[in-house]
Design an enzyme around this catalytic site. Structure first.
Site, PDB file in Angstrom:
ATOM      1  N   ASN A 135      23.819  27.486  47.392  1.00  0.00           N
ATOM      2  CA  ASN A 135      23.437  26.698  47.357  1.00  0.00           C
ATOM      3  C   ASN A 135      23.333  26.263  45.956  1.00  0.00           C
ATOM      4  OD1 ASN A 135      23.493  23.565  48.244  1.00  0.00           O
ATOM      5  ND2 ASN A 135      22.231  23.514  47.286  1.00  0.00           N
ATOM      6  N   PHE A 183      26.973  19.451  33.549  1.00  0.00           N
ATOM      7  CA  PHE A 183      26.962  18.902  32.374  1.00  0.00           C
ATOM      8  C   PHE A 183      27.253  17.262  32.866  1.00  0.00           C
ATOM      9  CE2 PHE A 183      27.370  23.185  30.569  1.00  0.00           C
ATOM     10  CZ  PHE A 183      25.944  23.498  29.699  1.00  0.00           C
ATOM     11  N   SER A 201      32.583  21.897  46.690  1.00  0.00           N
ATOM     12  CA  SER A 201      32.919  19.992  46.658  1.00  0.00           C
ATOM     13  C   SER A 201      33.859  19.237  46.667  1.00  0.00           C
ATOM     14  CB  SER A 201      32.121  19.961  44.906  1.00  0.00           C
ATOM     15  OG  SER A 201      32.507  18.042  44.419  1.00  0.00           O
ATOM     16  N   TYR A 207      33.252  21.172  35.684  1.00  0.00           N
ATOM     17  CA  TYR A 207      32.834  21.642  37.165  1.00  0.00           C
ATOM     18  C   TYR A 207      34.013  21.557  38.076  1.00  0.00           C
ATOM     19  CZ  TYR A 207      29.921  19.942  41.132  1.00  0.00           C
ATOM     20  OH  TYR A 207      29.165  19.749  42.224  1.00  0.00           O
TER      21      TYR A 207
END
Length: 226
Positions: free
Chosen positions: A60, A65, A110, A167
């Protein structure tokens, strides 16, 4: 249950421990810096010596940013992928052999990974979605992204031009890595019946993923549907 923390003196770890204990769970703390291979191996040895392996592994750890962070993009790319992708990869390399038969592994990715993949060039999409892609090839592509950003050519090379791109790339990598590892477990440890999945949630209210994150995610989803 073993909860890993970067710093045992910080309040968040203690608060999590108290919360879980209140629910009747027995909890151990262990230091872990996911971007440090020696730290990962120290955890591996502890888990083997104390428990003889793992029943459930949840990966996890992650960072991001803010979209308005002034840190140069190439630094963001290097730092984000070092933790989110390469750190998770190293954890899996060291800890998957410890997972016991009937064990479960969850890599927290995600929905941004899917959004990001669709923003890549057709050539990159073909590479990433190939059923034959290997862990080594995936790692090389992640390294290439970081280098392309450093050299200012990532848009030219087919990488997305979007907010939170570092990300998104890191989470895309985790999802694909999970598919590779699931395939390997099916081939090499079929009789152990270990189940490995990537969990791909949308926005979650955390200190890291605040309004900035959900705003960026909605913007990219609108771009895809336009």
């Amino acid at each position: 249950m073993v909860l890993t923390v970067r710093d045992q003196t910080r309040g968040r770890g203690r608060a999590a421990r108290q919360h879980l204990k209140a629910e009747g769970l027995s909890l151990h703390f262990h230091l872990l810096a996911i971007d440090n291979l020696q730290s990962i191996r120290t955890l591996r040895d502890f888990l083997w010596e104390e428990f003889g392996g793992l029943d459930v592994l949840v990966n996890n750890a992650g960072i991001t940013f803010k979209s308005d962070d002034p840190t140069p993009l190439h630094i963001q790319a290097e730092v984000t992928l070092k933790t989110n992708f390469f750190g998770t990869r190293d954890i899996c390399t060291e800890l998957l052999p410890l997972v016991k038969p009937q064990g479960r592994v969850v890599n927290v990715s995600s929905v941004m990974g899917f959004v990001t993949l669709k923003q890549c060039s057709p050539e990159l999409q073909q590479k990433f979605t190939s059923e034959a892609i290997t862990e080594e090839e995936l790692g090389m592509l992640m390294d290439k992204f970081v280098e392309d950003v450093k050299n200012g050519v990532h848009k030219k090379e087919g990488w997305p031009d979007m907010k939170l791109v570092t990300y998104g790339i890191s989470k895309m990598g985790i999802t694909i890595l999970s598919r590779i590892h699931a395939r390997k477990l099916s081939e090499q440890r079929r009789d152990d019946k270990i189940l490995l999945n990537a969990c791909c949630p949308g926005w979650v209210r955390t200190d890291m993923g605040g309004a900035d994150a959900i705003k960026a995610q909605k913007m990219e989803q609108r771009r895809l549907s336009a």
